[in-house]
Design an enzyme around this catalytic site. Structure first.
Site, PDB file in Angstrom:
ATOM      1  N   ASP A  78      32.134  31.136  21.877  1.00 37.52           N
ATOM      2  CA  ASP A  78      32.212  29.979  20.962  1.00 37.52           C
ATOM      3  C   ASP A  78      32.006  30.338  19.344  1.00 37.52           C
ATOM      4  OD1 ASP A  78      31.836  26.778  20.874  1.00 37.52           O
ATOM      5  OD2 ASP A  78      29.846  27.361  19.485  1.00 37.52           O
ATOM      6  N   GLU A  80      32.000  49.327  29.803  1.00 37.82           N
ATOM      7  CA  GLU A  80      31.146  49.906  30.810  1.00 37.82           C
ATOM      8  C   GLU A  80      31.175  49.465  32.050  1.00 37.82           C
ATOM      9  OE1 GLU A  80      27.418  49.126  29.012  1.00 37.82           O
ATOM     10  OE2 GLU A  80      27.798  50.030  26.919  1.00 37.82           O
TER      11      GLU A  80
END
Length: 563
Positions: free
Chosen positions: A224, A273
């Protein structure tokens, strides 16, 4: 109707796979959780309600869900005022409910993207409460943007800036000793204090949040106000007029600063990751030429393109928009995104049934809203016909299609909401100018009867009009040419036909006819005119309106397989 999750289905058994590029051509369905399905009967949609409808989502044929904020919140801005980034609002569920929901989605072959709100917290966040109790210059206040006021006693705000929601962008606090104190910046509502992203603690806390949800199985994040995090505020602040006149070229004090991408490079490190890597999509209202930075492989990976949403139902505008944005996506190495409706704008079935907005009117679409449902007059049937054609056009494009809950039912904007029932802060902060965004957030109609049309056992938190019953899932489920079944057919075909990230424009007779060929030998043809035109040769795969022999009706899209 098939609403519940079906664990034994072939799609569920197939699982999600590990394709790191799954998002490039995905059909993503936005759920505004408080308005989707209410399992506990308190009038507010919840996570268990979403889980109960996973079968519906699977039958629809989407690839992923984008879940709007579900965090603890006072709902000063529909959940975008976040109290705690690593928990669920108790009014809509628990972390255990979240785990159950994501498991049901994944078993159905549906990925999950969640909203994250990094520009600001809520004023109930533990950090902000600590800042209010702490002295000027403290570490607690350094997480936010506090300034001394101007005037003899600091009684005037640091600048005359206005917030996005109207009213001043600065609010004065009361110091712990009871005296009038400093002012804090809030680009949106006063309940949404802006974070200070020059503070390393802010960085580390959001990296922890990204890992928290990623470890629970979340597949990506919708960011956002992605262009607002980095700010550089001089000692002497510019006026609002000077701020408005400053180019947004990477050095603006507030918006779209170049260093915001250093934040997203950090985030990309976290995304990578995981296997497959997590995906980010930026909500960044920036100059189009600057959008590729947000969508780069070193950054979030994808960025929203709102250009098609802003276009009128017009062949030239649609072609120009698509051509430009495919070129733009190629610059970032990402895929484009296509949006026609979301929780912030008037639904496109209504937009296309109203007179085109004037150039000076706002991008958020609030001027498209009806006044008491009668002014300007809505051509409802024409609006829906154009919306079906535009949606089928959108779903044929290369790239990701972001759909908003209820658009697959052909829902119109709800204009007839009493002022006493409205919730959106833009209504309260812009009296006489905007009725706000509640009209596109009215709860989903699942059934054709009942107090909340199948949304839940109690009354819905926003009133549903009587005409919603005609658009319900129940009313459309078995009707062959319903809007719901149009979406189902198109989404199924999209999966079967989707090939390389490319299209080739084709010239056909008629100035208002737009046609393109996709890899694999299939065509999308849209007649934007009201008059019928000859139907090109080919096997009809799906059309937005019934077809006569060899004729493509006005305001209609068809997909054809070439002979």
């Amino acid at each position: 109707m098939s609403f519940a999750s079906t664990a034994e289905s072939p799609t569920a058994a197939a699982g999600l796979g590990s394709d790191p590029q799954w998002w490039r051509q995905a059909a993503v369905y936005q759920i505004y959780p408080r308005s989707f399905a209410d399992a506990d009967g308190n009038g507010i949609g919840d996570l268990r309600g979403i889980t109960s409808r996973v079968g519906y989502l699977q039958d629809l044929g989407i690839d992923a869900v984008w879940l709007s904020p579900f965090y603890p919140s006072a709902l000063a801005d529909g959940g975008y005022d976040v109290d705690d980034y690593r928990d669920v609002d108790p009014k809509i569920g628990t972390l255990e409910d979240f785990d159950t929901m994501i498991d049901a989605l994944h078993r159905a072959g549906i990925r999950l993207i969640v909203d994250i709100v990094p520009n600001h917290t809520s004023d109930r966040h533990e950090w902000f409460l600590e800042a209010l109790k702490s002295p000027t210059g403290s570490a607690a206040r350094e997480r936010y943007i506090f300034r001394d006021g101007t005037g003899a006693a600091g009684e005037q705000p640091p600048s005359d800036w206005t917030s996005i929601f109207g009213g001043p962008a600065w609010t004065r606090i009361t110091e712990p000793d009871g005296s009038p104190g400093q002012w804090f910046l809030h680009s949106f509502a006063k309940e949404q204090p802006d974070l200070n992203w020059h503070n390393r603690e802010v960085h580390e806390d959001f990296l922890q949040t990204l890992r928290f949800w990623s470890d629970r199985g979340v597949d990506g994040f919708r960011v956002d106000v992605a262009h607002g995090l980095s700010k550089d505020l001089p000692a002497n602040l510019p006026s609002q007029a000077e701020l408005d006149a400053t180019p947004k070229d990477g050095a603006h004090p507030i918006w779209d600063r170049d260093e915001v991408h250093e934040i997203y490079r950090e985030w990309r490190g976290v995304f990578n990751e995981y296997d497959p890597p997590k995906i980010g999509v930026a909500e960044a209202w920036v100059d189009s030429a600057r959008r590729p930075k947000y969508a780069s492989a070193e950054g979030l990976g994808q960025a929203f393109n709102f250009d098609l949403l802003e276009a009128s139902f017009d062949a030239a505008q649609f072609r120009e928009t698509v051509t430009f944005n495919l070129e733009l996506a190629a610059k970032s190495g990402s895929s484009s995104t296509w949006v026609l409706s979301n929780h912030d704008v008037v639904r496109h079935a209504t937009r296309y049934g109203l007179p085109p907005k004037a150039p000076q009117e706002d991008k958020a679409g609030t001027h498209w809203l009806l006044t008491a449902g009668t002014s300007p007059e809505l051509e409802a049937e024409a609006g829906l016909r154009r919306a079906r054609a535009a949606s089928l056009f959108e779903l044929a494009l290369p790239g990701s299609a972001y759909l908003y809950q209820g658009e697959e039912l052909g829902l119109h904007e709800v204009a007839e909401i009493p002022d006493t029932d409205r919730q959106d802060p833009t209504f309260f902060r812009s009296p006489g100018f905007s009725v706000g965004r509640d009209g596109c957030r009215v709860p989903m109609p699942w059934s054709s009867a009942g107090g909340s049309l199948g949304f839940g056992e109690g009354d819905a938190h926003l009133p549903q009009p009587e005409w919603f019953a005609r658009y319900s899932v129940q009313a459309q489920d078995t009707v062959e040419d319903s809007t719901l079944n149009l979406y189902r057919r198109a989404l199924q075909l999209r999966r079967e036909l989707q090939g390389e990230d490319a299209l080739e424009w084709i010239e056909l007779p008629g100035s208002e006819v737009l046609a393109f060929r996709r890899p694999g030998g299939w065509l999308c043809v849209t007649n934007f005119d009201v008059e019928a035109v000859p139907l090109p040769d080919g096997e009809v795969l799906v059309s937005s309106q019934p077809l006569a022999v060899d004729v493509l009706p006005g305001e209609t899209t068809v997909w054809l397989r070439e002979h």
